[in-house]
Design an enzyme around this catalytic site. Sequence first.
Site, short mmCIF file in Angstrom:
data_model
loop_
_atom_site.label_atom_id
_atom_site.label_comp_id
_atom_site.label_asym_id
_atom_site.label_seq_id
_atom_site.Cartn_x
_atom_site.Cartn_y
_atom_site.Cartn_z
N GLY A 13 0.82 -1.21 0.00
CA GLY A 13 0.00 0.00 0.00
C GLY A 13 0.86 1.25 0.00
N ARG A 74 0.92 -5.06 -5.50
CA ARG A 74 1.12 -6.31 -4.78
C ARG A 74 1.41 -7.37 -5.84
NH1 ARG A 74 -0.41 -4.74 0.25
NH2 ARG A 74 -2.04 -3.14 0.37
N GLY A 104 5.67 -2.38 3.85
CA GLY A 104 5.26 -2.93 5.13
C GLY A 104 5.80 -4.33 5.37
N ASP A 105 5.17 -5.05 6.28
CA ASP A 105 5.63 -6.38 6.68
C ASP A 105 5.78 -7.33 5.49
OD1 ASP A 105 6.29 -6.44 9.30
OD2 ASP A 105 4.33 -7.07 10.04
N THR A 127 4.16 2.51 5.80
CA THR A 127 2.76 2.08 5.87
C THR A 127 2.01 3.00 6.82
OG1 THR A 127 1.26 0.35 6.68
CG2 THR A 127 3.48 0.34 7.58
N ILE A 128 0.82 3.43 6.45
CA ILE A 128 0.10 4.40 7.27
C ILE A 128 -0.40 3.81 8.59
CG2 ILE A 128 -0.63 5.71 5.24
CD1 ILE A 128 -3.49 4.59 5.76
N ASP A 129 -0.51 2.48 8.67
CA ASP A 129 -1.11 1.87 9.86
C ASP A 129 -0.20 1.89 11.09
OD1 ASP A 129 -3.37 1.33 8.42
OD2 ASP A 129 -2.96 -0.80 8.15
N ASP A 131 1.93 -0.34 11.86
CA ASP A 131 1.71 -1.68 12.40
C ASP A 131 2.92 -2.61 12.28
OD1 ASP A 131 1.68 -1.91 9.66
OD2 ASP A 131 -0.10 -3.18 9.55
N MET A 171 -8.61 3.65 9.07
CA MET A 171 -7.86 2.46 8.67
C MET A 171 -7.16 1.82 9.87
SD MET A 171 -6.38 3.10 4.86
CE MET A 171 -7.42 2.65 3.48
N ARG A 173 -6.51 -2.57 10.24
CA ARG A 173 -7.13 -3.88 10.42
C ARG A 173 -6.63 -4.57 11.69
NH1 ARG A 173 -6.63 -4.00 4.77
NH2 ARG A 173 -8.63 -4.24 3.71
N ALA A 188 -13.15 12.09 20.76
CA ALA A 188 -14.21 11.10 20.54
C ALA A 188 -14.74 10.57 21.87
CB ALA A 188 -13.66 9.94 19.72
N GLU A 225 -10.86 -0.14 11.38
CA GLU A 225 -11.57 -1.00 10.43
C GLU A 225 -11.55 -2.47 10.82
OE1 GLU A 225 -9.83 -1.24 6.49
OE2 GLU A 225 -7.88 -0.65 7.29
#
Length: 322
Positions: A13, A74, A104-105, A127-129, A131, A171, A173, A188, A225
């Site tokens: 991504g 990908r 990413g990973d 990667t934006i996550d 993670d 985003m 997961r 929030a 998400e």
Amino acid sequence: MKQKTIAVLTSGGDAPGMNAAVRAVVRTAIANDIRVLGVHRGYDGLIHGDMIPMHLRSVSDIIQNGGTALFTARSPAFMTEEGQKQAVDTCKKFDISGVVVIGGDGSFRGAKALCEKGIPCVAVPGTIDNDIACTEYTIGFDTAMNTAVEMVDRLRDTTESHNRCSVVEVMGRRCGDIALETGIAVGATCILVPEIAYDFERDILNRMEFTSKTGKHHFIVVVAEGVGHVSDIAKQIEAHTGIETRPTVLGHVQRGGSPTLRDRVVASQMGYHAVKLLHEGRSGRVVIMKDNKIADLDMAQALEMKRPFDDELYRIAMTISI
């Protein structure tokens, strides 16, 4: 002595700041008399030899752009032994002595496979996550959060005007960092992340009820998400409270846009460090951030690490976001 050649690719991504990393790789390499090839479309481009020579002006005016100038994809073909062999053959054909992989990973696992087949690689986390377990920060995370905050701030205007509840999916997961930090930043009422199982009554209804009694009549629920469908959560909230509740999925808007200062600077630092590692003959490394400083780690060790969740920050959120 023959001039050394390295390649740089972006994989998986896209993330804001990838262009800044590519720019740093190219210019650091050239400063060290290393020839650079830019690979198009990630590992797929490496398999098919889709690459171009890069020079100083190849990376002019890209640091401010989102996405990736090298494009990304990908590559199911690269997941096969035959695909990896083709990529190795391409590297040998173009006399590539090292590859910088930004992603990413999954991209890191591809880099590890190349290393095991004799192609030196260094990986850079993009990667934006946020993670990736081995690093405190990944390129694109800050921009994605700032985008999410801007969108939720805009959404709040209409939510407040109509005394509604807005359930916003961001985003993430497997990783709730975007949801957690965005949730704190926008105030929030509820923040749902995949790392912590939530109880609908305790974590949503009771918090909304308490907030209502203190005089607040509009609500923001931020959901990663990976937690579940926001439309279903919104329906449940409206059914139990009678408050008009609207779901909003921010989606891929979080991937785009001009990278923030933080992402541009960190990406530049990481790209520079990656080239220095290859120049020193060090392979199989992942560039990381630790204690807010750029460092590197063995790739195999990095891929085995488990990512910790910031429980303290979550407790802070639950205390003040009400």
